[in-house]
Design a protein around this motif. Structure first.
Motif, PDB file in Angstrom:
ATOM      1  N   ALA A  40       0.847  -1.196   0.000  1.00 16.73           N
ATOM      2  CA  ALA A  40       0.000   0.000   0.000  1.00 16.73           C
ATOM      3  C   ALA A  40       0.877   1.239   0.000  1.00 16.73           C
ATOM      4  O   ALA A  40       2.032   1.205   0.466  1.00 16.73           O
ATOM      5  N   GLY A  41       0.326   2.334  -0.490  1.00 16.75           N
ATOM      6  CA  GLY A  41       1.032   3.609  -0.441  1.00 16.75           C
ATOM      7  C   GLY A  41       0.532   4.424   0.735  1.00 16.75           C
ATOM      8  O   GLY A  41      -0.012   3.883   1.703  1.00 16.75           O
ATOM      9  N   GLY A  42       0.734   5.724   0.663  1.00 16.02           N
ATOM     10  CA  GLY A  42       0.266   6.609   1.730  1.00 16.02           C
ATOM     11  C   GLY A  42       1.239   6.626   2.898  1.00 16.02           C
ATOM     12  O   GLY A  42       2.378   6.171   2.804  1.00 16.02           O
ATOM     13  N   SER A  43       0.751   7.125   4.037  1.00 15.57           N
ATOM     14  CA  SER A  43       1.646   7.300   5.195  1.00 15.57           C
ATOM     15  C   SER A  43       1.428   6.255   6.289  1.00 15.57           C
ATOM     16  O   SER A  43       2.369   5.907   7.007  1.00 15.57           O
ATOM     17  N   THR A  44       0.223   5.728   6.414  1.00 18.66           N
ATOM     18  CA  THR A  44      -0.041   4.768   7.507  1.00 18.66           C
ATOM     19  C   THR A  44       0.933   3.597   7.532  1.00 18.66           C
ATOM     20  O   THR A  44       1.401   3.210   8.601  1.00 18.66           O
ATOM     21  N   PRO A  45       1.290   3.023   6.357  1.00 21.14           N
ATOM     22  CA  PRO A  45       2.118   1.805   6.417  1.00 21.14           C
ATOM     23  C   PRO A  45       3.599   2.052   6.716  1.00 21.14           C
ATOM     24  O   PRO A  45       4.349   1.096   6.875  1.00 21.14           O
ATOM     25  N   GLY A  71       0.856  -1.209  -5.049  1.00 19.96           N
ATOM     26  CA  GLY A  71      -0.494  -1.378  -5.589  1.00 19.96           C
ATOM     27  C   GLY A  71      -0.985  -0.196  -6.402  1.00 19.96           C
ATOM     28  O   GLY A  71      -1.869  -0.317  -7.253  1.00 19.96           O
ATOM     29  N   ASP A  72      -0.408   0.977  -6.129  1.00 16.00           N
ATOM     30  CA  ASP A  72      -0.811   2.151  -6.896  1.00 16.00           C
ATOM     31  C   ASP A  72       0.261   3.216  -6.756  1.00 16.00           C
ATOM     32  O   ASP A  72       1.143   3.126  -5.898  1.00 16.00           O
ATOM     33  N   GLU A  73       0.182   4.216  -7.629  1.00 15.26           N
ATOM     34  CA  GLU A  73       1.234   5.245  -7.613  1.00 15.26           C
ATOM     35  C   GLU A  73       0.652   6.601  -7.940  1.00 15.26           C
ATOM     36  O   GLU A  73      -0.312   6.716  -8.706  1.00 15.26           O
ATOM     37  N   SER A  83       6.199  10.009  -3.917  1.00 13.57           N
ATOM     38  CA  SER A  83       6.000   8.748  -4.657  1.00 13.57           C
ATOM     39  C   SER A  83       5.833   7.598  -3.654  1.00 13.57           C
ATOM     40  O   SER A  83       6.584   7.506  -2.667  1.00 13.57           O
ATOM     41  N   ASN A  84       4.884   6.717  -3.912  1.00 14.24           N
ATOM     42  CA  ASN A  84       4.722   5.547  -3.031  1.00 14.24           C
ATOM     43  C   ASN A  84       5.939   4.633  -3.115  1.00 14.24           C
ATOM     44  O   ASN A  84       6.360   4.042  -2.111  1.00 14.24           O
ATOM     45  N   GLU A  85       6.506   4.534  -4.323  1.00 13.65           N
ATOM     46  CA  GLU A  85       7.698   3.689  -4.467  1.00 13.65           C
ATOM     47  C   GLU A  85       8.860   4.285  -3.676  1.00 13.65           C
ATOM     48  O   GLU A  85       9.640   3.573  -3.024  1.00 13.65           O
ATOM     49  N   LEU A 155      -3.328  -2.819   1.754  1.00 13.17           N
ATOM     50  CA  LEU A 155      -4.080  -1.675   1.244  1.00 13.17           C
ATOM     51  C   LEU A 155      -4.284  -0.653   2.354  1.00 13.17           C
ATOM     52  O   LEU A 155      -4.344  -1.005   3.536  1.00 13.17           O
ATOM     53  N   GLY A 156      -4.428   0.599   1.956  1.00 12.93           N
ATOM     54  CA  GLY A 156      -4.855   1.648   2.876  1.00 12.93           C
ATOM     55  C   GLY A 156      -6.259   2.067   2.479  1.00 12.93           C
ATOM     56  O   GLY A 156      -6.850   1.509   1.543  1.00 12.93           O
ATOM     57  N   MET A 157      -6.785   3.052   3.165  1.00 10.83           N
ATOM     58  CA  MET A 157      -8.114   3.568   2.827  1.00 10.83           C
ATOM     59  C   MET A 157      -8.149   5.060   3.125  1.00 10.83           C
ATOM     60  O   MET A 157      -7.681   5.504   4.181  1.00 10.83           O
ATOM     61  N   GLY A 158      -8.675   5.824   2.171  1.00  6.67           N
ATOM     62  CA  GLY A 158      -8.831   7.253   2.424  1.00  6.67           C
ATOM     63  C   GLY A 158     -10.179   7.540   3.058  1.00  6.67           C
ATOM     64  O   GLY A 158     -11.081   6.691   3.077  1.00  6.67           O
ATOM     65  N   ALA A 159     -10.351   8.759   3.571  1.00  9.52           N
ATOM     66  CA  ALA A 159     -11.615   9.127   4.231  1.00  9.52           C
ATOM     67  C   ALA A 159     -12.780   9.110   3.241  1.00  9.52           C
ATOM     68  O   ALA A 159     -13.938   9.005   3.633  1.00  9.52           O
ATOM     69  N   GLY A 161     -13.145   6.724   1.150  1.00 12.54           N
ATOM     70  CA  GLY A 161     -13.409   5.318   0.848  1.00 12.54           C
ATOM     71  C   GLY A 161     -12.597   4.770  -0.308  1.00 12.54           C
ATOM     72  O   GLY A 161     -12.792   3.626  -0.715  1.00 12.54           O
ATOM     73  N   HIS A 162     -11.637   5.576  -0.829  1.00 16.54           N
ATOM     74  CA  HIS A 162     -10.772   5.004  -1.883  1.00 16.54           C
ATOM     75  C   HIS A 162      -9.792   4.040  -1.270  1.00 16.54           C
ATOM     76  O   HIS A 162      -9.464   4.120  -0.088  1.00 16.54           O
ATOM     77  N   THR A 163      -9.319   3.126  -2.092  1.00 10.57           N
ATOM     78  CA  THR A 163      -8.195   2.271  -1.721  1.00 10.57           C
ATOM     79  C   THR A 163      -7.315   2.121  -2.951  1.00 10.57           C
ATOM     80  O   THR A 163      -7.816   2.284  -4.072  1.00 10.57           O
ATOM     81  N   ALA A 164      -6.037   1.860  -2.758  1.00 13.74           N
ATOM     82  CA  ALA A 164      -5.073   1.988  -3.852  1.00 13.74           C
ATOM     83  C   ALA A 164      -5.348   3.371  -4.474  1.00 13.74           C
ATOM     84  O   ALA A 164      -5.505   4.342  -3.746  1.00 13.74           O
ATOM     85  N   SER A 165      -5.457   3.431  -5.814  1.00 15.57           N
ATOM     86  CA  SER A 165      -5.892   4.713  -6.399  1.00 15.57           C
ATOM     87  C   SER A 165      -7.226   4.528  -7.107  1.00 15.57           C
ATOM     88  O   SER A 165      -7.495   5.101  -8.159  1.00 15.57           O
ATOM     89  N   TRP A 201      -3.695  12.827 -11.674  1.00 16.64           N
ATOM     90  CA  TRP A 201      -3.494  11.531 -12.330  1.00 16.64           C
ATOM     91  C   TRP A 201      -2.933  10.538 -11.309  1.00 16.64           C
ATOM     92  O   TRP A 201      -2.089  10.906 -10.478  1.00 16.64           O
ATOM     93  N   ARG A 202      -3.407   9.308 -11.378  1.00 15.52           N
ATOM     94  CA  ARG A 202      -2.865   8.239 -10.552  1.00 15.52           C
ATOM     95  C   ARG A 202      -2.709   6.997 -11.426  1.00 15.52           C
ATOM     96  O   ARG A 202      -3.264   6.938 -12.528  1.00 15.52           O
ATOM     97  N   LEU A 203      -1.977   6.007 -10.911  1.00  8.54           N
ATOM     98  CA  LEU A 203      -1.877   4.697 -11.563  1.00  8.54           C
ATOM     99  C   LEU A 203      -2.294   3.653 -10.536  1.00  8.54           C
ATOM    100  O   LEU A 203      -1.944   3.789  -9.351  1.00  8.54           O
ATOM    101  N   GLU A 224     -10.693  10.650  11.126  1.00 14.41           N
ATOM    102  CA  GLU A 224     -11.463  11.173   9.982  1.00 14.41           C
ATOM    103  C   GLU A 224     -12.009  10.042   9.111  1.00 14.41           C
ATOM    104  O   GLU A 224     -12.848  10.291   8.238  1.00 14.41           O
ATOM    105  N   LYS A 225     -11.563   8.824   9.335  1.00 17.63           N
ATOM    106  CA  LYS A 225     -12.012   7.685   8.506  1.00 17.63           C
ATOM    107  C   LYS A 225     -13.101   6.865   9.186  1.00 17.63           C
ATOM    108  O   LYS A 225     -13.592   5.885   8.620  1.00 17.63           O
ATOM    109  N   LYS A 226     -13.485   7.284  10.384  1.00 14.95           N
ATOM    110  CA  LYS A 226     -14.368   6.457  11.225  1.00 14.95           C
ATOM    111  C   LYS A 226     -15.692   6.118  10.535  1.00 14.95           C
ATOM    112  O   LYS A 226     -16.062   4.955  10.398  1.00 14.95           O
TER     113      LYS A 226
HETATM  114  C1  6PG Z   1      -1.849   6.663  -1.789  1.00 19.40           C
HETATM  115  C2  6PG Z   1      -2.393   5.325  -1.380  1.00 19.40           C
HETATM  116  C3  6PG Z   1      -3.769   5.482  -0.847  1.00 19.40           C
HETATM  117  C4  6PG Z   1      -3.612   5.433   0.658  1.00 19.40           C
HETATM  118  C5  6PG Z   1      -4.820   6.036   1.338  1.00 19.40           C
HETATM  119  C6  6PG Z   1      -4.577   6.142   2.849  1.00 19.40           C
HETATM  120  O1  6PG Z   1      -1.240   6.755  -2.862  1.00 19.40           O
HETATM  121  O2  6PG Z   1      -1.985   7.579  -0.972  1.00 19.40           O
HETATM  122  O3  6PG Z   1      -2.275   4.404  -2.263  1.00 19.40           O
HETATM  123  O4  6PG Z   1      -4.678   4.501  -1.249  1.00 19.40           O
HETATM  124  O5  6PG Z   1      -3.436   4.072   1.062  1.00 19.40           O
HETATM  125  O6  6PG Z   1      -5.014   7.323   0.804  1.00 19.40           O
HETATM  126  O7  6PG Z   1      -3.484   6.996   3.021  1.00 19.40           O
HETATM  127  P1  6PG Z   1      -2.907   7.255   4.504  1.00 19.40           P
HETATM  128  O8  6PG Z   1      -2.437   5.925   4.991  1.00 19.40           O
HETATM  129  O9  6PG Z   1      -1.779   8.234   4.287  1.00 19.40           O
HETATM  130  O10 6PG Z   1      -4.051   7.798   5.316  1.00 19.40           O
END
Ligand code: 6PG
Length: 263
Positions: A40-45, A71-73, A83-85, A155-159, A161-165, A201-203, A224-226
């Motif tokens: 997963a990308g983002g900051s949580t992981p 999983g996404d970029e 960049s997630n990578e 995977l992560g999840m945004g507020a 409800g997106h996951t990956a991109s 743009w996302r991939l 904020e995701k509750k």
């Molecule tokens: C990204 C991720 C995205 C991420 C969620 C949660 O590129 O940001 O792929 O799906 O997992 O937005 O992001 P946080 O973990 O930073 O809240």
């Protein structure tokens, strides 16, 4: 029924999720000899990946049997912050010394997003066909059978409800530049994603590909995701994260992201 494990804070989530992921990697390698880990990308992981790097570096796991994907970029070159990578390189690949040939890179940020998504799909298909595996030996015979091992997906999840991109209000750009609304049934394994209102743009890998995982871990943190998490746990199809709420899915969440009633 999905499984939900609640942790007091992000540090506990990082440690416990790293332990669960290591256990799953070991189990998969023992059973299949290979595994493909989709990050997963983002900051949580971040904390999880740093902890996982420490656990994997003990040498008891054959790292040459693992292939890593993101999983996404974002549309950011892999050597730049954002960049997630880049985040995965900093927290996991560099500390472990993962060689480039064990990482399938989107090569985002340069050229055309649709072209990059199509190239990445080709790369993944070659990997799935076992053609990217080192065959060793001078004759480089193609492997007798695909040896990619099962998919472990984080995977992560945004507020929203997106996951990956898989952004709920975006358009997916398919090979040939055909644009279709975001959907759980996107064709193929990878797509470029365009969000009209922001011009972002996302991939991303598609739900169809991600659903092939033998195991899926969501890492979710943040008050904020509750509300969205409650709907996703109930399988609300408005949210792309629900499309990956499957029997093989476990939600690893911090206390601030779940309703008090679920404690
Ligand atoms: C990204 C991720 C995205 C991420 C969620 C949660 O590129 O940001 O792929 O799906 O997992 O937005 O992001 P946080 O973990 O930073 O809240």
């Amino acid at each position: 029924m999905d499984e939900v494990r609640v942790y007091r804070d992000i540090e506990a989530l990082a440690q416990e999720s790293a332990g669960l992921i290591l256990e799953e990697i070991r189990r998969t390698l023992h059973r299949h000899g290979r595994a493909t880990v989709i990050l997963a990308g983002g900051s949580t992981p971040r904390g999880c990946y740093s902890d996982l790097a420490g656990r994997l570096s003990t040498g008891r796991v054959p790292l040459d049997r693992l292939t890593w994907l993101i999983g996404d970029e974002r549309w950011v070159p892999p050597d730049q912050p954002g960049s997630n990578e880049h985040m995965a390189r900093q927290t996991l690949f560099a500390p472990l010394g993962v060689p480039a040939q064990r990482i399938l890179s989107w090569q985002a940020g340069t050229g055309d997003p649709g072209y990059r998504a199509a190239r990445f799909e080709e790369k993944v298909r070659r990997h799935l066909a076992g053609q990217l595996e080192e065959t060793g030996g001078p004759d480089r015979r193609p492997p007798a059978a695909p040896r990619i091992g099962p998919l472990l997906v984080l995977l992560g999840m945004g507020a929203d409800g997106h996951t990956a991109s898989l952004l709920p209000d975006a358009m997916a750009v398919l090979p040939g530049s055909r644009r279709v609304p975001m959907s759980p049934d996107l064709p193929g394994l990878a797509a470029a994603v365009f969000q009209p209102e922001t011009g972002v743009w996302r991939l991303t890998l598609t739900p169809r590909f991600l659903r092939q995982a033998c195991r899926i871990f969501f890492l979710v943190s943040g008050a904020e995701k509750k509300e969205t998490l409650r709907e996703v746990l109930n399988g609300d199809p408005r949210y792309p994260a629900s499309w990956l709420n499957l029997p093989q899915t476990t939600f690893l969440v911090t206390r601030d992201a779940v309703e008090a009633i679920r404690l």
